[in-house]
Write an enzyme that holds these catalytic residues in place. Structure first.
Site: not given
Ligand code: G3I
Length: 387
Positions: A100-101, A103, A136, A184-185, A231, A267, A298, A344
């Site tokens: 995530n970090i 993005k 990413h 992406n996408e 991607n 996925h 995954d 992933w």
């Molecule tokens: O960590 C914060 C937390 O502090 C906060 O309280 C909370 C509130 O909602 O959010 C947390 O962050 C979340 C983050 O994941 C970490 O867990 C975000 O809300 C959540 O949206 C985020 O989801 C990510 C998702 O992309 C967003 O679309 C997933 O981790 C991540 O695995 C997923 O990865 C995507 C790729 O980037 C693109 N391909 C699809 C893949 C799966 O969706």
């Protein structure tokens, strides 16, 4: 010991002697094969213990990136605060992706300010431990910064805003990343561009389809050495979506617009898509002469939502599925076009899939206690066997 090679031959259609004798160079006796299949089926049903995992290092001897996506920064379970995650990442993987970090919302939280602290810490961690980095993601319709969603201006203003975003970030990391997911996408499963609606794209809405090539051009200009990927998900299953991507990439190549490969997120689940479909989809990109990178692998094992724990039988099925997917990649994608394989997440507890459905799942290579699962052995066996 279940001989996955025999099963792999069966799955790849090598039932008849001529098919295998002429092409695959493997003479397989049909009767013996059926006996072997029966044995394997019986063994599958008898599995009551988790089969041993003897992998010392997944990446050992592999000449392309073996990657893993990791949480970092202030996202949950940051690798920077987790010795378990750090130890497994260093031991088994040769590349990191930031889950995530890196993005848009994380790196560019306000129009006039960028925040590279967490990403730099992760890039430095990778570099200090001999791992490369896959970036990413530069441009995506999701996880945009809120100011981007409220940005107003004509098409040229949007182009300048997006190009400034890409240029600033790619310049900042220039020389420190092996590759980027540049866009992406951008396509829907039917092959049309993602445009309006709930999961629409502000980039397509305000710039048009040309936002994609503009992002690639800006990324190449900022970091000439990074491999640049388009991607997307469902590329291993949706012919219409992949055809749209392949047509775009072919058009880019014809116009000298920089693109080095296609990222197949993958996925996937325990039984979809089929190995033959996965191989034929890979082949379409291989035929284009650019790289194929599995970027987000995954494997859901409870898509039917009938299981409430990871049994030895499910774990063995997942081991074979990881083996089959990795062997499909290695038998279809020539060494010169292998962008790598990235899973992933490290531990099942980190998987984005957990919590997505009402039922539990175990999609990754390590369990909640950071112990290696048979899936790790399946991936390692394929890497060892099909190099
Ligand atoms: O960590 C914060 C937390 O502090 C906060 O309280 C909370 C509130 O909602 O959010 C947390 O962050 C979340 C983050 O994941 C970490 O867990 C975000 O809300 C959540 O949206 C985020 O989801 C990510 C998702 O992309 C967003 O679309 C997933 O981790 C991540 O695995 C997923 O990865 C995507 C790729 O980037 C693109 N391909 C699809 C893949 C799966 O969706």
């Amino acid at each position: 010991m279940i001989n996955y090679r025999i099963i792999a031959l069966v799955l790849s259609g090598c039932l008849s002697l001529t098919a295998c004798g002429s092409g695959g160079g493997h003479q397989v006796d049909k009767a013996k094969l059926q006996d072997k299949q029966e044995d394997n089926k019986n063994q599958q049903e008898e599995i009551t213990e988790f089969t041993p995992v003897t992998v010392t290092s997944l990446k050992e001897g592999v000449d392309f990136p073996i990657g893993v996506a990791v949480p970092a920064g202030n996202y949950g379970s940051s690798i920077m605060l987790s010795e378990d995650r750090q130890n497994l990442a260093i031991k088994h993987f040769s590349q990191l992706s930031a889950e995530n970090i890196m993005k848009m919302d994380a790196l560019h939280p306000a129009q006039d300010s960028f925040n590279f602290t967490d990403a730099d810490n992760l890039v430095n961690f990778a570099s200090n431990n001999g791992l490369s980095m896959h970036g990413h993601v530069l441009v995506w319709h999701s996880q945009t910064a809120s100011w981007m969603r409220s940005f107003s201006g004509d098409k040229q203003a949007w182009i300048e805003m997006m190009e400034n975003h890409v240029t600033t970030i790619a310049t900042h990391f220039a020389g420190r990343l092996k590759s980027w997911d540049v866009v992406n996408e951008a396509f829907l499963d039917d092959g049309n561009y993602r445009s309006t609606g709930e999961s629409g794209s502000i980039w397509y809405q305000n710039i048009g389809a040309e936002f994609i090539e503009r992002a690639f051009i800006a990324a190449r200009s900022a970091d000439p050495d990074a491999e640049l990927y388009y991607n997307d998900y469902n590329l291993s299953s949706s012919a219409a979506k992949l055809d749209a991507v392949v047509n775009m990439a072919a058009d880019f190549k014809s116009r000298n617009i920089p693109i080095d490969g296609v990222g197949f997120q993958m996925h996937i689940s325990d039984n979809y898509p089929s190995i033959s479909t996965i191989k034929s989809q890979f082949q379409k990109v291989v035929d284009l002469g650019i790289k194929v990178k599995i970027t987000e692998l995954d494997i859901r094992m409870n898509s039917a939502e009938t299981a409430d724990e990871l049994t030895p039988k499910i774990a063995e099925k997942q081991k074979k599925r990881y083996y089959d997917v990795v062997s499909a990649y290695l038998t279809t994608v020539p060494a010169s076009q292998r962008g790598g394989i990235t899973v992933w997440g490290i531990s099942d507890i980190d998987s984005w899939i957990i919590g997505l459905y009402d039922s539990p799942d175990w999609p990754l290579l390590f369990n909640a206690q950071f112990e290696a699962k048979p899936a790790l052995q399946g991936m390692a066996d394929a890497l060892a066997e099909f190099k």
